[in-house]
Design an enzyme around this catalytic site. Structure first.
Site, PDB file in Angstrom:
ATOM      1  N   GLY A   8      44.670  33.367  41.218  1.00 45.89           N
ATOM      2  CA  GLY A   8      44.631  32.534  42.425  1.00 45.89           C
ATOM      3  C   GLY A   8      44.524  31.098  41.947  1.00 45.89           C
ATOM      4  O   GLY A   8      43.460  30.676  41.468  1.00 45.89           O
ATOM      5  N   HIS A 174      25.974  36.919  50.425  1.00 46.65           N
ATOM      6  CA  HIS A 174      26.560  35.584  50.583  1.00 46.65           C
ATOM      7  C   HIS A 174      27.075  35.458  52.014  1.00 46.65           C
ATOM      8  O   HIS A 174      28.254  35.479  52.286  1.00 46.65           O
ATOM      9  CB  HIS A 174      27.706  35.424  49.583  1.00 46.65           C
ATOM     10  CG  HIS A 174      28.293  34.046  49.574  1.00 46.65           C
ATOM     11  ND1 HIS A 174      27.534  32.915  49.485  1.00 46.65           N
ATOM     12  CD2 HIS A 174      29.587  33.624  49.636  1.00 46.65           C
ATOM     13  CE1 HIS A 174      28.338  31.861  49.486  1.00 46.65           C
ATOM     14  NE2 HIS A 174      29.578  32.268  49.586  1.00 46.65           N
TER      15      HIS A 174
HETATM   16  N1  APR Z   1      47.887  37.409  43.713  1.00 41.94           N
HETATM   17  C1  APR Z   1      47.651  36.176  43.181  1.00 41.94           C
HETATM   18  N2  APR Z   1      47.347  35.120  43.929  1.00 41.94           N
HETATM   19  C2  APR Z   1      47.287  35.289  45.255  1.00 41.94           C
HETATM   20  C3  APR Z   1      47.517  36.535  45.871  1.00 41.94           C
HETATM   21  C4  APR Z   1      47.830  37.628  45.042  1.00 41.94           C
HETATM   22  N3  APR Z   1      48.058  38.834  45.541  1.00 41.94           N
HETATM   23  N4  APR Z   1      47.379  36.367  47.210  1.00 41.94           N
HETATM   24  C5  APR Z   1      47.079  35.083  47.424  1.00 41.94           C
HETATM   25  N5  APR Z   1      47.017  34.424  46.249  1.00 41.94           N
HETATM   26  C6  APR Z   1      46.753  33.016  45.999  1.00 41.94           C
HETATM   27  C7  APR Z   1      47.383  32.096  47.024  1.00 41.94           C
HETATM   28  O1  APR Z   1      48.773  31.904  46.787  1.00 41.94           O
HETATM   29  C8  APR Z   1      46.577  30.822  46.819  1.00 41.94           C
HETATM   30  O2  APR Z   1      47.180  29.940  45.907  1.00 41.94           O
HETATM   31  O3  APR Z   1      45.366  32.747  46.110  1.00 41.94           O
HETATM   32  C9  APR Z   1      45.250  31.333  46.239  1.00 41.94           C
HETATM   33  C10 APR Z   1      44.047  31.029  47.113  1.00 41.94           C
HETATM   34  O4  APR Z   1      43.878  29.662  47.102  1.00 41.94           O
HETATM   35  P1  APR Z   1      43.482  28.812  48.403  1.00 41.94           P
HETATM   36  O5  APR Z   1      44.286  29.295  49.574  1.00 41.94           O
HETATM   37  O6  APR Z   1      43.562  27.381  48.032  1.00 41.94           O
HETATM   38  O7  APR Z   1      41.972  29.261  48.694  1.00 41.94           O
HETATM   39  P2  APR Z   1      40.640  28.753  47.975  1.00 41.94           P
HETATM   40  O8  APR Z   1      40.071  27.634  48.762  1.00 41.94           O
HETATM   41  O9  APR Z   1      40.877  28.558  46.519  1.00 41.94           O
HETATM   42  O10 APR Z   1      39.688  30.013  48.205  1.00 41.94           O
HETATM   43  C11 APR Z   1      39.945  31.249  47.549  1.00 41.94           C
HETATM   44  O11 APR Z   1      37.648  31.809  47.250  1.00 41.94           O
HETATM   45  O12 APR Z   1      35.674  30.811  47.968  1.00 41.94           O
HETATM   46  C12 APR Z   1      36.622  31.806  48.218  1.00 41.94           C
HETATM   47  O13 APR Z   1      36.553  32.067  50.621  1.00 41.94           O
HETATM   48  C13 APR Z   1      37.337  31.623  49.543  1.00 41.94           C
HETATM   49  O14 APR Z   1      38.273  33.802  49.559  1.00 41.94           O
HETATM   50  C14 APR Z   1      38.552  32.442  49.321  1.00 41.94           C
HETATM   51  C15 APR Z   1      38.849  32.241  47.838  1.00 41.94           C
END
Ligand code: APR
Length: 311
Positions: A8, A174
């Site tokens: 991610g 959490h």
């Molecule tokens: N495989 C890899 N990456 C993925 C997948 C997957 N199957 N599905 C989604 N993603 C990626 C998205 O493309 C995105 O870039 O996960 C990333 C999530 O990043 P953001 O949308 O910016 O979210 P973020 O603020 O980083 O939060 C991520 O952490 O704190 C927790 O609640 C928050 O659950 C959330 C997570």
């Protein structure tokens, strides 16, 4: 150098990569489903390294084979919480994402320690343990470091004392039922009540419990990422350096604190084997009652998950 794969490459994942590389804690592999994005962010970050004279290697990929032999896998993949959305609303969508990430990564890094950030945190960490088949000491969730840091930040704002003197401990799930332990928290060894009037302290505890929501409400299009990613860095560094650092983390409980079969925020000692020890505080009746209420909320979420997705 050690290798950390961050799955991610969104706000939290890429900011974690930034902190990790800047501190030369590990080489970092950023993975995302979006094509080009992890590669672009990784290259940009790599190009910053000559400016600060650091030799961390950062790469971006859409291919899990590139995560091979990671020491630590950080899971941030998922959908962030939107305004008005509870963490539990995200349960099924993120469970499927985290489940597939766990299955893909464990194939290439069977000895890795996992740090999970995706919400709802306690349930996603449970999902990761189930899908990787790893023992409990190798899977932990980031929650307590962040919640405790938020409480410390608010105490520092109220008192004007350096954050270095403020020790706060937030345990439990959490979520809104998390348990800030005022009796164990202190300012340079002095109880919080000596510094802060009761009503102001209560307001700080409430603000701590709702800390994630406060940021979501301000950002409107995403959730917190600076403090959550910094918390990951502290946990990862403690493991890679075999530091024996005691931090509140979401870990699998097998009877400790009267809880069994859930991931729950408690103080643990982190070292090369991951969770090396669970520290049991002596809690009074009120603290145990609050912790039990929080555990009930986590248990309910795990039961809900079991009814909705295959574990
Ligand atoms: N495989 C890899 N990456 C993925 C997948 C997957 N199957 N599905 C989604 N993603 C990626 C998205 O493309 C995105 O870039 O996960 C990333 C999530 O990043 P953001 O949308 O910016 O979210 P973020 O603020 O980083 O939060 C991520 O952490 O704190 C927790 O609640 C928050 O659950 C959330 C997570």
């Amino acid at each position: 150098m050690a290798k950390i794969s961050v799955i991610g490459a969104g706000m939290t994942g890429s900011t974690a990569a930034h902190w990790l590389a800047e501190r030369e804690i590990a080489d970092v592999v950023l993975v995302d489903i979006m094509e080009g994005m992890p590669q672009g962010k990784a290259l940009d970050l790599l190009e910053a390294m000559p400016i600060i004279g650091k030799d961390a290697k950062i790469s971006g990929t859409n291919d899990y084979a590139d995560t091979k032999d990671s020491d630590i896998i950080v899971i941030t993949a998922g959908l962030p919480r939107k305004p008005g959305m509870t963490r539990e609303d995200l349960l099924v969508k993120n469970a499927n994402i985290v489940g597939s990430v766990a299955e893909e990564t464990i194939k290439y890094s069977p000895n890795a320690t996992y740090i999970v950030l995706t919400n709802p945190l306690d349930t996603m960490t449970y999902m990761t343990m189930k899908k990787t088949g790893l023992p409990a000491n190798k899977v932990l969730g980031q929650a307590g470091v962040l919640d405790s840091a938020r409480m410390s930040a608010f105490i520092a704002m109220e008192t004007g004392v350096s954050v270095q003197n403020i020790n706060c401990y937030v345990l439990g799930g959490h979520g809104d039922s998390m348990v800030p332990l005022t009796r164990h928290s202190n300012i340079a060894g002095v109880p919080l009540e000596k510094y802060i009037e009761a009503d102001k302290l209560e307001a700080i505890l409430t603000r701590t419990r709702k800390g994630g929501g406060e940021i979501v409400g301000l950002l409107k299009t995403g959730s917190a990422f600076y403090a959550p990613s910094m918390a990951v860095v502290q946990m990862a560094e403690a493991i890679l350096s075999d530091r024996k650092l005691i931090l509140p983390c979401a870990v699998y409980l097998d009877g400790e604190y009267g809880q069994k079969g859930i991931f729950f925020g408690v103080p643990v000692m982190l070292g090369k084997d991951g969770v090396e020890k669970i520290i049991e505080y002596e809690l009074n009746d009120d603290e145990m009652t609050a912790l039990q209420a929080s555990a009930n909320a986590v248990t309910k979420s795990v039961e809900e998950l079991k009814g909705l997705v295959e574990l």
